[in-house]
Design an enzyme around this catalytic site. Structure first.
Site, PDB file in Angstrom:
ATOM      1  N   ASP A 258       0.860  -1.161   0.000  1.00 49.44           N
ATOM      2  CA  ASP A 258       0.000   0.000   0.000  1.00 49.44           C
ATOM      3  C   ASP A 258       0.918   1.239   0.000  1.00 49.44           C
ATOM      4  O   ASP A 258       2.095   1.124   0.330  1.00 49.44           O
ATOM      5  CB  ASP A 258      -0.890  -0.037   1.252  1.00 49.44           C
ATOM      6  CG  ASP A 258      -1.638   1.251   1.419  1.00 49.44           C
ATOM      7  OD1 ASP A 258      -2.324   1.658   0.470  1.00 49.44           O
ATOM      8  OD2 ASP A 258      -1.510   1.871   2.503  1.00 49.44           O
ATOM      9  N   ASP A 260       0.076   5.132   1.057  1.00 50.16           N
ATOM     10  CA  ASP A 260      -0.003   6.047   2.205  1.00 50.16           C
ATOM     11  C   ASP A 260      -0.134   5.283   3.516  1.00 50.16           C
ATOM     12  O   ASP A 260      -1.008   4.436   3.671  1.00 50.16           O
ATOM     13  CB  ASP A 260      -1.200   6.990   2.044  1.00 50.16           C
ATOM     14  CG  ASP A 260      -1.142   7.742   0.724  1.00 50.16           C
ATOM     15  OD1 ASP A 260      -0.016   8.076   0.291  1.00 50.16           O
ATOM     16  OD2 ASP A 260      -2.203   7.970   0.114  1.00 50.16           O
TER      17      ASP A 260
END
Ligand code: ZN
Length: 443
Positions: A258, A260
């Site tokens: 992922d 952020d």
């Protein structure tokens, strides 16, 4: 169609001063990797893939190349060697001899080791009706590489040659020094004479003129040996058995990240590159995972696009920052896959065409599936690292092992009840878990 290409040009005329300290009186193409000179690796690979004729432009110590290659018959092809009296850049001598070349041909530099399927790149070239196709790859040294910028269809939209301005960031997609060329696309330069360079003069001008110039991205092995350090790297890759068509084309496990809160500091909805900040330890974690053989891919939901809060240009600028900052640490990603969608309407300025229930917004696995197809990824042995429960749920649906990091949301979003396989502090610890598990598995 791909069989239309039976001619290869090797640019062996550079003076090779950077390597001079290592190889004494050898021209670069005669530097040995394993038991054979680089040029022999290149010629044998070409002959095995249907190349029947080779034109070699030689300059510095040309007599040694002539003595070694001869008429090419010992390598299974027909070679002609043209000696440049004065070095005219990477393209100058080729342009003077343009009429002696066939309608389409492959060009590669004499100081690269590769294990590239030439038929595949030729197929891409013809399939796109291209004037010029340049092989391109992310690199662990983007700051001193010539970089290509492309649109969503891999068409090159601009070229950034070294040196790069200190205050800018670029996507990490380096020119890999292997091209497929339509002869007539070079015609405008044929009568100019003098020094001409592919990456500095011809490619940017082709782009400006609107010619069909494409990047061909693949994870196959290709590396230049332009400096003693890079030569050492190629030698150790060879010794480790990393260079070969089989190896190059093998499906490999990946680590999916992922963005952020996992790779970068969570800042709510990130809209500008100025707000982007890598998490400490991200670069070294990526370097260690790559060394272990994993492909490295970011999968990110960016509903700010659907909501009209950020544009594709903003997101591209943020990804330039991400790749550039990683590049400064010697780390790079194989791909960044973005879901621009969001299902719920009701935001001022939203873009209705992106306001859909898609198959790519995590925890859906559309991005994962695209990455597997594009990048030759074997899901078995692959991992997902994220800070939200949707990352963990996506991993479950995709059949990946998962690691929840305690940075970013740290799983507090609570949307999905899926339990991760591991919970660790941050990305560095997550890499540690994966590397340890790999040792156990392969050990
Ligand atoms: Zn989507």
């Amino acid at each position: 169609m791909a069989d239309k290409i039976h001619h290869m040009v090797i640019l062996a005329g550079g003076v090779g001063s950077r390597l001079a300290s290592l190889n004494g009186n050898l021209p670069k193409p005669l530097v040995r990797i394993g038991e054979k000179p680089v040029i022999q690796h290149q010629l044998e690979l070409a002959a095995a893939q249907g190349i029947r004729e080779v034109t070699i432009f030689a300059g510095h110590l040309a007599e040694k190349i002539i003595a070694f290659v001869g008429d090419g018959s010992k390598f299974g092809l027909k070679a002609r060697i043209i000696v440049e009296k004065e070095f005219l850049g990477t393209a100058g001598a080729l342009l003077q001899n343009l009429d002696s070349l066939p309608e389409h041909f492959i060009v590669l530099y004499g100081d690269i080791m590769h294990a590239v399927n030439l038929r595949d790149i030729a197929r891409a070239h013809f399939g796109r009706g291209a004037d010029f196709t340049a092989m391109a790859q992310p690199t662990d040294h983007p700051q001193d590489s010539d970089l290509l910028e492309t649109d969503g269809e891999s068409r090159i939209t601009s070229i950034h040659t070294c040196p790069h301005p200190a205050d800018r960031a670029f996507r990490n997609l380096a020119n890999a020094a292997l091209y497929v060329v339509r002869r007539e696309a070079l015609r405008p330069w044929a009568t100019l004479g003098g020094k001409q360079d592919f990456i500095k003069d011809i490619m940017p001008e082709l782009v400006v003129r609107g010619s069909r110039v494409f990047a061909y991205r693949s994870g196959e092995y290709i590396k230049d040996m332009g400096t003693p350090a890079r030569l050492k790297k190629v030698e150790s890759d060879w010794a480790a058995g990393k260079i070969g068509m089989e190896k190059s084309r093998r499906f490999r496990a990946a680590v999916f990240f992922d963005r952020d809160g996992t790779l970068s500091v969570e800042k709510g909805f990130l809209r500008t590159p100025e707000d982007f900040e890598l998490l400490p330890g991200a670069g070294p974690a990526l370097i260690a995972l790559r060394r272990a053989g994993f492909r490295l891919v970011v999968l990110t939901n960016q509903p700010v696009l659907a909501r009209g809060e950020a544009s594709e240009t903003d997101i591209a600028a943020i990804h330039c920052r991400l790749e550039w900052d990683l590049g400064k640490e010697g780390a790079y990603l194989d791909g960044i896959y973005v879901c621009p969608h969001h299902p719920d309407p009701g935001f001022p300025g939203e873009r209705s065409e992106l306001k859909i229930s898609c198959d790519c917004r995590k925890p859906a696995i559309g991005l994962f599936e695209r990455a597997c197809r594009d990048l030759r990824i074997d899901p078995a042995g692959s991992w997902m690292i994220g800070d939200q429960t949707r990352d963990i749920e996506m991993a479950r649906r995709a059949g990946l092992r998962s690691i929840l990091v305690q940075t970013g949301e740290a799983g507090r979003d609570g949307r999905y009840k899926t339990a991760p396989d591991y919970i660790v502090g941050d990305i560095a610890a997550a890499a540690g878990v994966i590397l340890q598990s790999k040792e156990v598995r392969t050990g």
